[in-house]
Design an enzyme around this catalytic site. Sequence first.
Site, PDB file in Angstrom:
ATOM      1  N   TYR A 165       0.838  -1.211   0.000  1.00  0.00           N
ATOM      2  CA  TYR A 165       0.000   0.000   0.000  1.00  0.00           C
ATOM      3  C   TYR A 165       0.875   1.266   0.000  1.00  0.00           C
ATOM      4  CZ  TYR A 165      -3.624   3.185   1.841  1.00  0.00           C
ATOM      5  OH  TYR A 165      -4.498   4.222   2.043  1.00  0.00           O
ATOM      6  N   LYS A 169       0.947   4.054  -2.846  1.00  0.00           N
ATOM      7  CA  LYS A 169       0.486   5.407  -2.508  1.00  0.00           C
ATOM      8  C   LYS A 169       1.538   6.465  -2.822  1.00  0.00           C
ATOM      9  CE  LYS A 169      -3.736   5.382  -1.156  1.00  0.00           C
ATOM     10  NZ  LYS A 169      -4.734   5.772  -2.178  1.00  0.00           N
TER      11      LYS A 169
HETATM   12  N1  LIG Z   1      -9.404   6.380   5.684  1.00  0.00           N
HETATM   13  C1  LIG Z   1      -8.153   6.790   5.850  1.00  0.00           C
HETATM   14  O1  LIG Z   1      -7.713   7.150   6.971  1.00  0.00           O
HETATM   15  C2  LIG Z   1      -7.239   6.855   4.680  1.00  0.00           C
HETATM   16  C3  LIG Z   1      -5.897   7.209   4.911  1.00  0.00           C
HETATM   17  C4  LIG Z   1      -5.057   7.331   3.815  1.00  0.00           C
HETATM   18  C5  LIG Z   1      -5.526   7.107   2.540  1.00  0.00           C
HETATM   19  N2  LIG Z   1      -6.824   6.720   2.359  1.00  0.00           N
HETATM   20  C6  LIG Z   1      -7.269   6.510   0.993  1.00  0.00           C
HETATM   21  O2  LIG Z   1      -8.488   7.159   0.776  1.00  0.00           O
HETATM   22  C7  LIG Z   1      -9.214   6.488  -0.258  1.00  0.00           C
HETATM   23  C8  LIG Z   1     -10.619   6.208   0.218  1.00  0.00           C
HETATM   24  O3  LIG Z   1     -10.566   5.249   1.260  1.00  0.00           O
HETATM   25  P1  LIG Z   1     -11.668   5.115   2.414  1.00  0.00           P
HETATM   26  O4  LIG Z   1     -10.942   5.240   3.690  1.00  0.00           O
HETATM   27  O5  LIG Z   1     -12.814   5.988   2.129  1.00  0.00           O
HETATM   28  O6  LIG Z   1     -12.037   3.558   2.288  1.00  0.00           O
HETATM   29  P2  LIG Z   1     -13.299   2.843   1.600  1.00  0.00           P
HETATM   30  O7  LIG Z   1     -12.959   1.397   1.574  1.00  0.00           O
HETATM   31  O8  LIG Z   1     -14.539   3.262   2.280  1.00  0.00           O
HETATM   32  O9  LIG Z   1     -13.323   3.469   0.140  1.00  0.00           O
HETATM   33  C9  LIG Z   1     -12.634   2.953  -0.962  1.00  0.00           C
HETATM   34  C10 LIG Z   1     -13.643   2.765  -2.080  1.00  0.00           C
HETATM   35  O10 LIG Z   1     -12.954   2.380  -3.265  1.00  0.00           O
HETATM   36  C11 LIG Z   1     -13.732   1.412  -3.918  1.00  0.00           C
HETATM   37  N3  LIG Z   1     -12.869   0.607  -4.773  1.00  0.00           N
HETATM   38  C12 LIG Z   1     -11.961  -0.326  -4.406  1.00  0.00           C
HETATM   39  N4  LIG Z   1     -11.371  -0.862  -5.466  1.00  0.00           N
HETATM   40  C13 LIG Z   1     -11.920  -0.278  -6.554  1.00  0.00           C
HETATM   41  C14 LIG Z   1     -11.711  -0.405  -7.942  1.00  0.00           C
HETATM   42  N5  LIG Z   1     -10.814  -1.283  -8.421  1.00  0.00           N
HETATM   43  N6  LIG Z   1     -12.431   0.372  -8.779  1.00  0.00           N
HETATM   44  C15 LIG Z   1     -13.339   1.252  -8.308  1.00  0.00           C
HETATM   45  N7  LIG Z   1     -13.593   1.409  -6.987  1.00  0.00           N
HETATM   46  C16 LIG Z   1     -12.892   0.657  -6.124  1.00  0.00           C
HETATM   47  C17 LIG Z   1     -14.355   0.588  -2.804  1.00  0.00           C
HETATM   48  O11 LIG Z   1     -15.492  -0.122  -3.242  1.00  0.00           O
HETATM   49  C18 LIG Z   1     -14.654   1.667  -1.757  1.00  0.00           C
HETATM   50  O12 LIG Z   1     -15.972   2.180  -1.873  1.00  0.00           O
HETATM   51  C19 LIG Z   1      -8.403   5.238  -0.592  1.00  0.00           C
HETATM   52  O13 LIG Z   1      -7.590   5.481  -1.716  1.00  0.00           O
HETATM   53  C20 LIG Z   1      -7.541   5.059   0.639  1.00  0.00           C
HETATM   54  O14 LIG Z   1      -6.386   4.323   0.353  1.00  0.00           O
HETATM   55  C21 LIG Z   1      -7.698   6.595   3.384  1.00  0.00           C
END
Ligand SMILES: NC(=O)c1ccc[n+]([C@@H]2O[C@H](COP(=O)([O-])OP(=O)(O)OC[C@H]3O[C@@H](n4cnc5c(N)ncnc54)[C@H](O)[C@@H]3O)[C@@H](O)[C@H]2O)c1
Length: 302
Positions: A165, A169
């Site tokens: 990851y 990222k």
């Molecule tokens: N939540 C955090 O603290 C955090 C921290 C750093 C980065 N992020 C990043 O933020 C983004 C959103 O994450 P989140 O926390 O809302 O989690 P989440 O799991 O709720 O959201 C991710 C979404 O991406 C969709 N997804 C996954 N693979 C896919 C694909 N191949 N094609 C289309 N859609 C797809 C999933 O169905 C999901 O709805 C991600 O990129 C995650 O890595 C989140």
Amino acid sequence: MDLDFKGRVAIVTGAGGGLGRQHALALAKRGAKVLVNDLGGAVDGSGGSVSAAQAVVDEIRAAGGEALANGASVTDFAAVEAMVQQAIDAWGRVDILVNNAGILRDKSFSKMDMADFRLVVDVHLMGAANCCKAVWPHMVAQQYGRILMTTSSTGLYGNFGQANYGAAKLAQVGLMQTLAIEGAKYHIHVNALAPTAATRMTESLFPPQILDALQPEAVVPAMLVLVHESAPTRTILCAGGGSFEAAHITLTQGIHLGLGDTVPEQLAQRLAQVTERADEQVPASGAAQGTLEVQKAMAARG
Ligand SMILES: NC(=O)c1ccc[n+]([C@@H]2O[C@H](COP(=O)([O-])OP(=O)(O)OC[C@H]3O[C@@H](n4cnc5c(N)ncnc54)[C@H](O)[C@@H]3O)[C@@H](O)[C@H]2O)c1
């Protein structure tokens, strides 16, 4: 300043839940037409259904906004091209791309299967690259675009159990750096967001009182600022719980040692001087490193 998005068309990937859903709702509330993409699978990327995206579209429409659902996987370039065409057919342009889709396959590196490494890179890096590639010709033709990468503190600084990851990222930041440089002449601005939020992705990582402080909607202002007409370019914003920071990739002034048999020993001895952060710069492009090195080499020649 009014962060208005009237007349703008946005694509938000992974917008069926979590942060993406908040991004899509906020853009729609501020006037953008939003294509809500989501594969609708589990946190580890398995499964899929367009119903997650459709539910967010229904929410936007119920609030008086305009939205379309799309269930493509960002890993499938043909499906991503069709997704962009869906927005073009409906609204004639794409102004904003928020690369937000993501999955996790966490394990310590010694236990990590390379298939899990590859899949995470495929979704985060290739997914973002596919979406950028598909919107790029439209943004170039209309001489306008705003692209946001979703990076992570794991990519920027590391985290135990997230080698795949983290690599994927930070790769998105690399993509941002060059697309921002190449996009500048077409008024395409490319930025990155490192969020911290309570979503299904993080619910097992933090205790409840910490999750309470990390509402996903608290990240949204950073997204809005980074995709607005007034957005900067090549900026990495960090956001969580209503706080905002910036991350920079910097270059220290360093030292010149030239050639010689004892250079390895001199370098080892003076490493603290090389890593000294006073006078470090945030390079405007990769050329800055070579320029600095040539300058120091020329100065040493006298
Ligand atoms: N939540 C955090 O603290 C955090 C921290 C750093 C980065 N992020 C990043 O933020 C983004 C959103 O994450 P989140 O926390 O809302 O989690 P989440 O799991 O709720 O959201 C991710 C979404 O991406 C969709 N997804 C996954 N693979 C896919 C694909 N191949 N094609 C289309 N859609 C797809 C999933 O169905 C999901 O709805 C991600 O990129 C995650 O890595 C989140």
